[in-house]
Motif scaffolding. Structure first.
Motif, PDB file in Angstrom:
ATOM      1  N   ARG A 277     -72.161  82.078   7.539  1.00  0.00           N
ATOM      2  CA  ARG A 277     -71.272  82.008   8.690  1.00  0.00           C
ATOM      3  C   ARG A 277     -69.866  82.425   8.299  1.00  0.00           C
ATOM      4  O   ARG A 277     -69.243  83.278   8.941  1.00  0.00           O
ATOM      5  CB  ARG A 277     -71.256  80.571   9.184  1.00  0.00           C
ATOM      6  N   LEU A 278     -69.407  81.853   7.181  1.00  0.00           N
ATOM      7  CA  LEU A 278     -68.076  82.153   6.678  1.00  0.00           C
ATOM      8  C   LEU A 278     -67.990  83.632   6.320  1.00  0.00           C
ATOM      9  O   LEU A 278     -67.014  84.310   6.582  1.00  0.00           O
ATOM     10  CB  LEU A 278     -67.807  81.292   5.442  1.00  0.00           C
ATOM     11  N   ILE A 281     -67.605  86.011   9.243  1.00  0.00           N
ATOM     12  CA  ILE A 281     -66.292  86.007   9.881  1.00  0.00           C
ATOM     13  C   ILE A 281     -65.244  86.692   9.007  1.00  0.00           C
ATOM     14  O   ILE A 281     -64.478  87.524   9.470  1.00  0.00           O
ATOM     15  CB  ILE A 281     -65.844  84.565  10.173  1.00  0.00           C
ATOM     16  N   THR A 282     -65.236  86.319   7.712  1.00  0.00           N
ATOM     17  CA  THR A 282     -64.194  86.869   6.850  1.00  0.00           C
ATOM     18  C   THR A 282     -64.529  88.280   6.411  1.00  0.00           C
ATOM     19  O   THR A 282     -63.643  89.032   6.019  1.00  0.00           O
ATOM     20  CB  THR A 282     -64.000  86.015   5.589  1.00  0.00           C
TER      21      THR A 282
ATOM     22  N   ILE B 227     -60.626  79.641  10.111  1.00  0.00           N
ATOM     23  CA  ILE B 227     -61.477  80.830  10.167  1.00  0.00           C
ATOM     24  C   ILE B 227     -62.826  80.492  10.791  1.00  0.00           C
ATOM     25  O   ILE B 227     -63.377  81.257  11.590  1.00  0.00           O
ATOM     26  CB  ILE B 227     -61.631  81.421   8.755  1.00  0.00           C
ATOM     27  N   ASN B 228     -63.350  79.319  10.454  1.00  0.00           N
ATOM     28  CA  ASN B 228     -64.613  78.888  11.051  1.00  0.00           C
ATOM     29  C   ASN B 228     -64.508  78.766  12.566  1.00  0.00           C
ATOM     30  O   ASN B 228     -65.379  79.204  13.304  1.00  0.00           O
ATOM     31  CB  ASN B 228     -65.019  77.531  10.471  1.00  0.00           C
ATOM     32  N   GLY B 231     -64.472  81.889  14.831  1.00  0.00           N
ATOM     33  CA  GLY B 231     -65.730  82.545  15.138  1.00  0.00           C
ATOM     34  C   GLY B 231     -66.480  81.905  16.303  1.00  0.00           C
ATOM     35  O   GLY B 231     -67.510  82.405  16.739  1.00  0.00           O
ATOM     36  N   GLU B 232     -65.949  80.780  16.821  1.00  0.00           N
ATOM     37  CA  GLU B 232     -66.650  80.077  17.901  1.00  0.00           C
ATOM     38  C   GLU B 232     -66.561  80.853  19.219  1.00  0.00           C
ATOM     39  O   GLU B 232     -65.578  81.544  19.483  1.00  0.00           O
ATOM     40  CB  GLU B 232     -66.024  78.685  18.117  1.00  0.00           C
TER      41      GLU B 232
END
Lengths: 284, 335
Positions: A277-278, A281-282, B227-228, B231-232
């Motif tokens: 997940r991380l 995104i990054t 950052i988490n 992404g939501e």
């Protein structure tokens, strides 16, 4: 080996810690060669408080010991205690976290309460008092009590993963085919979670090394095991700061920081790779 | 529902009491099961240190043992310890500063520690959250990756090692900050500007050794949280409907990171206090940590015991207070 490509942080961490471990492993050979069979902690081997020179790259300390050799020995013992105590702590954490996460119920509640208690209360004063009052503290005993106070941290890293693994289909399948709980825990769950155990282990190594250094820095614990904290303690008590022997104080500190930072880089790298997940995104 | 909130608070309170009692009991029994009693040990230490030729008479040892209640059995000692502790905060007299009660010494040192520690923790936590949010929000920029690398290194430095580096650089090499103490020896104490500036001047390096490490530590975890959240789906929706970024940050991001950050603070308090003992020792700062180190050197049993039980109690209480704030932060607990 895909992890090396996908995470530069992991790679840098592994390189630094590998170099330090290799140096620690070579310590007996190097010191034997440099000191001609003498121990690096032997007092009065050279003139006291020499400045850095070709023969003594970091000079000598107030007790006439070669600082370079002394620090190599310190690195070896710091790593040794960190790995033994960290290993013990991880073992305790894995057993308790697996039991708690898999069994659930009141056992889970009990283990969680105890581990929270250890996490929340300031454990270092307790550790210091134990080491002060137990007269004969050897390497193993020291590692054992360090482990006792640091398993909770690594259990916190491991337990949520166990709880999620429990719900996976292959575990369900094993349960339906009537494997015993122990068999499921060790054959199905544990192998799938080695990366998390490794993260737990590196947390424990950092934790125990920090606590150990703090103990030795104030002069507690077995003086015959010269870890980096002990070397710092010797330096401070001999007045290294007031006399301007900054090398003697700074080098052990820098090595310790390198150890902690490299282990953390490995952790962060693992998290980036195993936490998709991380990653998504990054974009690392 | 009020009922649910009340139940939550009561359950938390009992858990808090149980953890304190378990820790206290485990600690007490461990110390009392180690062979040798504190009085004999203290006397032996004195004999060894000063090379006393005439041994201390058995009668005196016996008398002191009775005064400290060490002649009773383990369980009786435990109940009387608990009783004295709960009824009038009596931790017994200090050995070294006899007959001053250990609790008096602790009370004298306490304000120094709580002042320095409290300010440092609040500053680093707040600053860390702000920096971390900026870092997560603008994670593409050059400055952000530099701050990230700096944070990854600094957050891993134990506070006491940073304290050593700071005292070495700023006090010994550069000589611009005092080497230790909480105020200059000859200064007139009281509510005047010179004294206050002097206090801040002496507290600066000890505070910085904590603030630098925990600001960056909080910053790193806050960045990951932000950052988490970015992404939501609800953030994408909010952006799509044209919400201003100020409001997005304060309402959607900060609000959602507050709960995990508060939990993180609660969990790391004990660890922060651990390092703080050494910071005080390094800077010779007259708080609980220095008192503890002095007591260690003098084997002052009652003071050691008193400090440990007190720090346990206060850290647990701080944790409990933080837990009382949870219903304010997280409305799910209220309902």
């Amino acid at each position: 080996m895909r992890i090396f490509k996908s995470s530069p942080k992991f790679t840098v961490g592994v390189i630094i810690i590998s170099i330090l471990i290799v140096i620690a492993l070579l310590e007996p050979t190097i010191n034997n060669h440099r000191l001609g069979g003498h121990s690096s902690t032997e007092i009065g081997l050279y003139e006291t408080s020499l400045p850095p020179s070709k023969e003594h790259p970091f000079g000598t300390d107030a007790y006439g010991r070669d600082v370079f050799s002394l620090i190599l020995t310190g690195l070896k013992y710091s790593l040794l205690i960190g790995f033994i105590a960290g290993g013990l702590a991880t073992l305790i954490a894995v057993v308790l976290a697996t039991t708690a996460g898999y069994k659930g119920g009141w056992l889970d509640a009990f283990i969680t309460t105890v581990s929270n208690a250890i996490l929340i209360i300031p454990s270092w004063p307790i550790l210091a008092i134990i080491v002060l009052f137990v007269r004969k503290v050897d390497l193993f005993f020291l590692s054992l009590i360090l482990a006792f106070f640091s398993w909770a941290g690594s259990s916190r890293q491991i337990k949520p993963q166990i709880a999620s693994l429990k719900e996976r289909p292959y575990v369900e399948l094993a349960r339906v085919t009537a494997f015993s709980d122990i068999e499921i825990m060790f054959k199905e769950i544990l192998p799938n979670f080695l990366p998390y155990i490794f993260v737990g282990f590196s947390y424990a190594v950092t934790g125990t090394m920090m606590a150990e250094t703090a103990l030795r820095l104030v002069g507690l614990g077995p003086a015959d095991i010269p870890s980096l904290g002990q070397i710092l303690n010797w330096a401070l008590y001999a007045g290294a700061l007031a006399q301007g022997h900054y090398f003697l104080v700074l080098t052990p500190i820098v090595i310790l920081i390198l150890l902690f930072v490299s282990i953390n880089l490995i952790n962060v790298g693992l998290d980036e790779v195993y936490n998709p997940r991380l990653k998504q995104i990054t974009g690392v | 529902m009020k009922n649910k909130l009340l139940r939550y608070l009561i359950r938390r309170f009992f858990l808090y009491l149980i953890i304190f009692l378990i820790s206290l009991t485990a600690f007490f029994f461990f110390l009392n099961l180690v062979p040798g009693d504190p009085v004999t040990r203290y006397v032996q230490e004195l004999e060894a240190r000063y090379g006393l030729a005439t041994p201390v008479s058995e009668e005196i040892i016996k008398e002191y043992k009775e005064a400290f209640g060490l002649d009773k059995n383990l369980f009786a000692r435990y109940t009387s310890y608990l009783k004295r502790l709960v009824l009038n905060f009596d931790f017994g007299p200090s050995f070294v500063a006899f007959p001053t009660p250990a609790f008096q010494l602790i009370l004298d040192a306490f304000p120094w520690s709580i002042g320095l520690l409290g300010v440092a923790v609040i500053v680093s936590w707040t600053l860390g959250i702000l920096l971390g949010t900026i870092l997560g929000w603008k994670r593409e920029s050059k400055g952000a990756s530099f701050a990230l690398v700096l944070g990854l290194i600094l957050s891993q430095v134990p506070t006491y090692l940073l304290a050593l580096i700071l005292v070495m650089v700023f006090s010994f090499v550069l000589g611009i900050f005092p080497m230790g103490g909480a105020y200059s020896p000859l200064i007139e104490k009281g509510f005047n500007l010179r004294y206050i500036i002097d206090l801040l001047y002496h507290a600066f390096l000890p505070a910085m050794s904590l603030i630098l490490v925990y600001t960056f530590g909080t910053m790193i975890s806050q960045r990951a949280l932000v950052i988490n959240i970015l992404g939501e789906d609800y953030i994408k929706l909010a952006e799509a409907k044209g919400l201003k970024s100020n409001r997005l940050i304060s309402r959607y991001i900060l609000r959602n990171t507050l709960l995990p950050q508060t939990t993180g603070l609660a969990l790391s308090l004990g660890f922060i206090v651990n390092g703080f003992f050494l910071i005080e020792w390094i800077f010779n700062y007259p708080g609980i940590g220095r008192l503890f180190m002095t007591a260690i050197r003098q084997m002052d049993y009652n003071v050691l015991m008193g400090i440990t039980v007190n720090t346990m109690f206060w850290v647990l209480t701080a944790n409990f207070i933080i837990e009382l704030l949870y219903p304010l932060i997280d409305p799910r607990i209220r309902r």
